[in-house]
Enzyme design. Sequence first.
Site, PDB file in Angstrom:
ATOM      1  N   VAL A 137       0.826  -1.205   0.000  1.00  0.00           N
ATOM      2  CA  VAL A 137       0.000   0.000   0.000  1.00  0.00           C
ATOM      3  C   VAL A 137       0.864   1.261   0.000  1.00  0.00           C
ATOM      4  O   VAL A 137       0.397   2.347  -0.386  1.00  0.00           O
ATOM      5  CB  VAL A 137      -0.945  -0.018   1.229  1.00  0.00           C
ATOM      6  N   LYS A 138       2.121   1.146   0.391  1.00  0.00           N
ATOM      7  CA  LYS A 138       3.002   2.307   0.482  1.00  0.00           C
ATOM      8  C   LYS A 138       3.348   2.898  -0.889  1.00  0.00           C
ATOM      9  O   LYS A 138       3.869   4.020  -0.958  1.00  0.00           O
ATOM     10  CB  LYS A 138       4.279   1.934   1.217  1.00  0.00           C
ATOM     11  N   ASP A 139       3.061   2.190  -1.962  1.00  0.00           N
ATOM     12  CA  ASP A 139       3.283   2.762  -3.301  1.00  0.00           C
ATOM     13  C   ASP A 139       2.492   4.051  -3.468  1.00  0.00           C
ATOM     14  O   ASP A 139       2.952   5.008  -4.092  1.00  0.00           O
ATOM     15  CB  ASP A 139       2.858   1.765  -4.384  1.00  0.00           C
ATOM     16  N   ALA A 142       4.354   6.839  -1.516  1.00  0.00           N
ATOM     17  CA  ALA A 142       5.593   7.248  -2.183  1.00  0.00           C
ATOM     18  C   ALA A 142       5.305   8.116  -3.400  1.00  0.00           C
ATOM     19  O   ALA A 142       5.935   9.159  -3.606  1.00  0.00           O
ATOM     20  CB  ALA A 142       6.399   6.012  -2.586  1.00  0.00           C
TER      21      ALA A 142
END
Length: 501
Positions: A137-139, A142
């Site tokens: 989910v951190k895409d 970022a």
Amino acid sequence: MGFADHIAFPRLSFTLSERFWDRLRFPSRFTRDLVWGLVLGVTLSLSSTSVATLFQNWRRKRAIARIPPRPIELRSDEIVPGVIGLIGRSQLNSAQLRSDRGSWSIMAMATASPARSDALGVEILGKAEFLNPGGSVKDRVALKIIEDAEAQGLLHPHTGSVLFEGTVGSTGISLATVGKAKGYECCIIMPDDVAIEKVQVLEKLGAKVERVRPASIVDEKQNLARKRALEFGNTELVNPPTPRAPIAVSTFAESSEVGHTADLSSPGTKDNSPILPNISLAQVLRPALETKPRGFFADQFENESNFQAHYRGTGPEILRQTSGRLDAFVSGAGTGGTVAGTGMFLKKALPELRIVLSDPEGSGLYNKVKFNVMFDLKESEGTKRRHQVDTVVEGIVSTYQITQNFSLGLDIIDDAYRISDAEAVAMSRYLVAHDGLFLGSSSACNLVACVRLAKTMSKGSRIATILCDSGSRHQSKFWSDDYLRANDIEIDPTIIDRLLA
């Protein structure tokens, strides 16, 4: 009627036939041959045409049979530009949690199986964020941090600029993935006890990894990432006065370029006249400044781009995918951006929606939501199992610090569940055994909280949660039975059977 009468009929037929052929006799042999030639030619022509048609049809069918099945046709708006276009818009997939009492649909778009008359029939929808290009989910975070920095003029791609961040892995991997796609290098500060596969992935993506002793998220690794970003260049572009203020940027440019000033007493600038007519000094120096490499501290914990990535992305997607029929949203809180941003958007659209926090052992956020106190017994003096927080779940918030991103949504969180390491481990093994889902620790925590919440809700209710990442980057710790046994963490999948009972 006698026998002679009976044999007269064939004779009559034969006589009529002779008369018919007598009429067809041609006046000459030439005419006869010509007519029969034409009849034969037409017959052969028709026959050969039919044979040729049949042969062509046969060949066409054989050719079609050899062609592989046609792929699903994409609309023009579904063809996206590279890695960046693949981020977000993750799917809600289906599987089931089953128990002796019935079944809950998990990550499903249909109600629980009606085959069991005692099924509770509560849907648990999981957003498959582990399918993002960077694997988590951190895409989203970022990409939003980088795009916002570019929009503010703090970053310029393909200039040799470097992204700096303190992380336990997932955000670092996403920054390295998105950074490469957009033209940036990456330097990651991370604890030295995280799963080694996260370090290996980062190095394969070309990131520089600096490992430090585990500490609070607002302690050494975050401050060191800020320090490295400011040390990268000759001049500070942005360096807020307080440590918790987001974003610190330095540049290779000289201070004179940054301030748009120059020594106007030098030759060629007599009487402070402009260098070029109708062009200011700032306009001359800006292109040079923008092409110089920069060091950029992303600060995922305090940078509100994190919150906005979910408020403007994840939340609207869930609302659209569920057609607005949703009763609860469950999420953990590492940086706090997911639960705050997604929860805030969904709560505004659906005021009756329940926002529930899934919090692992060692985090103080459970007590903050339940009792307005940041404390956890696992963090008491002399009881800690590791240096940072007492849990196998990596990336949680500390016991004494609330991040800016989490604080933005604190008021809309209705309830919280404390998830033990044993429960998270049990859920991960249970999902592999029953559904073939290989998920990471945060995803497992979310699903345990979902099941607990489902047991308090009425039949037909619907819960959504986030499947943050897969188990592939947790194999040496969370998915290692040897590691778990060495740290006295129970491995018992029947915990979930009892939870479902």
